[in-house]
Design a protein around this motif. Structure first.
Motif, PDB file in Angstrom:
ATOM      1  N   HIS A 408     -11.053  -3.888   0.337  1.00 25.95           N
ATOM      2  CA  HIS A 408      -9.792  -3.406   0.898  1.00 25.95           C
ATOM      3  C   HIS A 408      -8.894  -4.592   1.281  1.00 25.95           C
ATOM      4  CE1 HIS A 408      -7.169  -0.697   3.115  1.00 25.95           C
ATOM      5  NE2 HIS A 408      -7.131  -1.636   4.068  1.00 25.95           N
ATOM      6  N   LEU A 411      -7.593  -6.520  -1.800  1.00 31.40           N
ATOM      7  CA  LEU A 411      -6.498  -5.833  -2.495  1.00 31.40           C
ATOM      8  C   LEU A 411      -5.215  -5.952  -1.685  1.00 31.40           C
ATOM      9  CD1 LEU A 411      -8.285  -2.559  -3.740  1.00 31.40           C
ATOM     10  CD2 LEU A 411      -7.672  -4.566  -5.093  1.00 31.40           C
ATOM     11  N   GLU A 412      -5.352  -5.813  -0.376  1.00 32.66           N
ATOM     12  CA  GLU A 412      -4.177  -5.863   0.490  1.00 32.66           C
ATOM     13  C   GLU A 412      -3.553  -7.264   0.462  1.00 32.66           C
ATOM     14  OE1 GLU A 412      -3.934  -3.020   4.094  1.00 32.66           O
ATOM     15  OE2 GLU A 412      -4.360  -5.049   4.841  1.00 32.66           O
ATOM     16  N   ALA A 415      -1.697  -7.690  -2.558  1.00 30.33           N
ATOM     17  CA  ALA A 415      -0.782  -6.577  -2.819  1.00 30.33           C
ATOM     18  C   ALA A 415      -1.093  -5.882  -4.147  1.00 30.33           C
ATOM     19  CB  ALA A 415       0.669  -7.063  -2.790  1.00 30.33           C
ATOM     20  N   LEU A 416      -2.379  -5.543  -4.301  1.00 27.77           N
ATOM     21  CA  LEU A 416      -2.811  -4.921  -5.563  1.00 27.77           C
ATOM     22  C   LEU A 416      -3.221  -3.473  -5.339  1.00 27.77           C
ATOM     23  CD1 LEU A 416      -5.221  -7.672  -6.957  1.00 27.77           C
ATOM     24  CD2 LEU A 416      -3.005  -7.016  -7.935  1.00 27.77           C
ATOM     25  N   LYS A 417      -2.958  -2.656  -6.350  1.00 30.00           N
ATOM     26  CA  LYS A 417      -3.538  -1.306  -6.344  1.00 30.00           C
ATOM     27  C   LYS A 417      -4.958  -1.450  -6.899  1.00 30.00           C
ATOM     28  CE  LYS A 417       0.135   1.946  -6.421  1.00 30.00           C
ATOM     29  NZ  LYS A 417       1.408   1.400  -6.935  1.00 30.00           N
ATOM     30  N   PRO A 418      -5.894  -0.559  -6.489  1.00 27.36           N
ATOM     31  CA  PRO A 418      -7.282  -0.701  -6.981  1.00 27.36           C
ATOM     32  C   PRO A 418      -7.340  -0.831  -8.513  1.00 27.36           C
ATOM     33  CG  PRO A 418      -7.181   1.015  -5.312  1.00 27.36           C
ATOM     34  CD  PRO A 418      -5.764   0.549  -5.534  1.00 27.36           C
ATOM     35  N   GLY A 419      -6.510   0.002  -9.188  1.00 27.53           N
ATOM     36  CA  GLY A 419      -6.553   0.010 -10.656  1.00 27.53           C
ATOM     37  C   GLY A 419      -6.181  -1.323 -11.279  1.00 27.53           C
ATOM     38  N   ALA A 420      -5.547  -2.202 -10.516  1.00 25.53           N
ATOM     39  CA  ALA A 420      -5.103  -3.476 -11.077  1.00 25.53           C
ATOM     40  C   ALA A 420      -6.195  -4.540 -10.983  1.00 25.53           C
ATOM     41  CB  ALA A 420      -3.855  -3.958 -10.337  1.00 25.53           C
TER      42      ALA A 420
END
Ligand code: GLU
Length: 460
Positions: A408, A411-412, A415-420
């Motif tokens: 988490h 990703l934060e 600044a990524l979405k999980p899919g990225a």
């Protein structure tokens, strides 16, 4: 009501096939469910075709599936004297007689009957013979079968069975060397063992009228007969090895659980409403041979897998671990902590229909990948993975929660979405897209997570 006494009476000519196990199971369930007796009798009089190994293979299969029998195993090969006593009794009572017809004479008779379009059959010429026996012929013993009337019985599966007496000849009960024939020994044993109910394959249906004549000649009480149809393949043909006609222990090696196999077999020819899953307790409660189906049953490998998957899912992880000892697992499995093993089994048992498939899944997860699915934006993914390796260094992967927080935050921070990012992480760790939940995979892999990511980065 008298006590139910059943038996399973295999001929030890090879390993126990699933058809045989089904017959044994039906007999077992009926006797045990009714608080009766279930016996095992080894029909080993055909010395040329029987072997000790085959008997042991039958016992091994019984032990695996947990079918316990009462008393000692009865071996027909040890009972010749008993059979001979009954042959003598029938001879003395005039219910059986010596027949001095030599083989050539019998062949000639059959040829001439065939030539006249008749069914070849012994003509009973020694039935009332009072003269001097021909020299040089050791006689066989034949039963005096009735000349007219019918032999009728109510089969629990087939319904009324009627055979005209004239269709049976005076069949042989003892060969020239004094050994009793198949139908004779089966009948004597069933009677002396007090068998009340005989459930067996319908390939034996044509033996039953002969056996009934022997029961009647000796004044024995008739048992109930249930002749069950064969198991066919999905195309309605005889089950071949390829369809699943294997030895019972082959199913063990393939990773089937005994509970699944027994549940599968009992439904081949028996039903209770539309219930598919039965515990042993339920089977003992509900099974009755009166509900055996008169139509042949169909072996569906898909259904066996479905049942096995069901039983695997309901097996505790401790038990699974014990069962998996019979299958090949990578050494990494032994170095996992109890929590890691638990998570691994929990995650993978949902995905495998057999223990063997489960061991393969475990191996795939625990052995580092050597090939990798291609990644989109490989350079970008690589840079992110390098960052992730750094983040990983400061984290203890001790719980799913800490792994969740790590992912988490990572990703934060980027600044990524999980899919990225997650698909790249998955491929770097497991070689493939798809598979078990990634947090669980990281927990199971523990320190390996770091090693695997570095190995991936080193090769790209
Ligand atoms: N020995 C026979 C067989 O293996 C079974 C005989 C019986 O059940 O009556 O097929």
């Amino acid at each position: 009501m008298c006590m139910v006494v059943t038996r399973f009476a295999p001929s030890p000519t090879g390993h126990l096939h699933i058809g045989g196990l089904r017959t044994a199971l039906f007999n077992y369930l009926y006797a045990r469910g009714a608080g009766g007796k279930f016996y095992l009798r080894i029909e080993d009089t055909d010395l040329a075709r029987n072997s000790q190994e085959a008997t042991e293979a039958i016992l091994q299969a019984f032990e695996w599936v947990g079918l316990d029998f009462d008393g000692e195993i009865l071996y027909q090969s040890e009972r010749l004297e008993i059979y001979q006593r009954y042959i003598q009794q029938l001879l003395e009572a005039g219910k059986a007689y010596y027949c001095y017809m030599g083989k050539e004479e019998l062949d000639a008779l059959r040829d001439s009957q065939r030539a006249q379009g008749q069914t070849p059959r012994y003509d009973r010429r020694y039935r009332d013979f009072k003269g001097t026996p021909p020299q040089g012929i050791t006689p066989v013993v034949r039963l005096k079968a009735p000349l007219e009337g019918e032999i009728a019985f109510e089969d629990g599966v087939k319904g009324a069975v009627v055979v005209q007496a004239k269709e049976l000849d005076d069949f042989i009960i003892a060969r020239a060397d004094g050994t009793p024939t198949y139908n004779f020994v089966v009948t004597i044993d069933d009677a002396l063992m007090g068998i009340t109910d005989i459930i067996r394959g319908d390939d034996h249906l044509s033996n039953t009228p002969k056996q009934i004549l022997i029961y009647q000649a000796l004044g024995f009480k008739l048992p109930n007969f249930y002749h069950v149809p064969m198991i066919l393949n999905e195309q309605g043909r005889k089950l071949s090895k390829r369809d699943g006609a294997m030895g019972v222990m082959d199913y063990k090696s393939l990773g089937y659980l005994k509970e699944a196999l027994l549940n599968f077999l009992v439904r081949l020819g028996w039903s209770y409403g539309d219930q598919e899953i039965f515990s042993l307790k339920e089977l003992l409660q509900h099974f009755s041979p009166k509900e055996l189906n008169s139509a042949p049953s169909c072996f569906s490998p898909h259904k066996l897998d479905w049942l096995n998957a069901y039983y695997l899912k309901s097996t505790s992880n401790n038990q699974l671990e014990a069962l998996l000892k019979d299958f090949e697992l990578p050494s990494a499995f032994d170095t996992l902590s109890a929590q890691q093993k638990n998570m691994l089994l929990e995650a993978l048992k949902e995905r495998a229909p057999t223990l063997k498939a489960l061991s393969t899944e475990i191996t795939h997860l625990l052995i580092p990948p050597t090939t990798y699915d291609p990644l989109k934006n490989a350079a970008e993914a690589k840079a992110l993975l390098e960052d992730f390796v750094r983040a990983l260094k400061n984290t203890h992967l001790q719980s799913l929660e800490s792994i969740h927080t790590l992912l988490h935050n990572f990703l934060e921070a980027h600044a990524l979405k999980p899919g990225a990012f997650m698909p790249a992480l998955r491929v770097a760790l497991l070689g493939k897209k798809g598979g078990i939940d990634l947090k669980q995979a990281i927990f199971i892999l523990g320190n390996q997570t770091h090693t695997r990511l570095q190995a991936f980065l080193a090769r790209t």
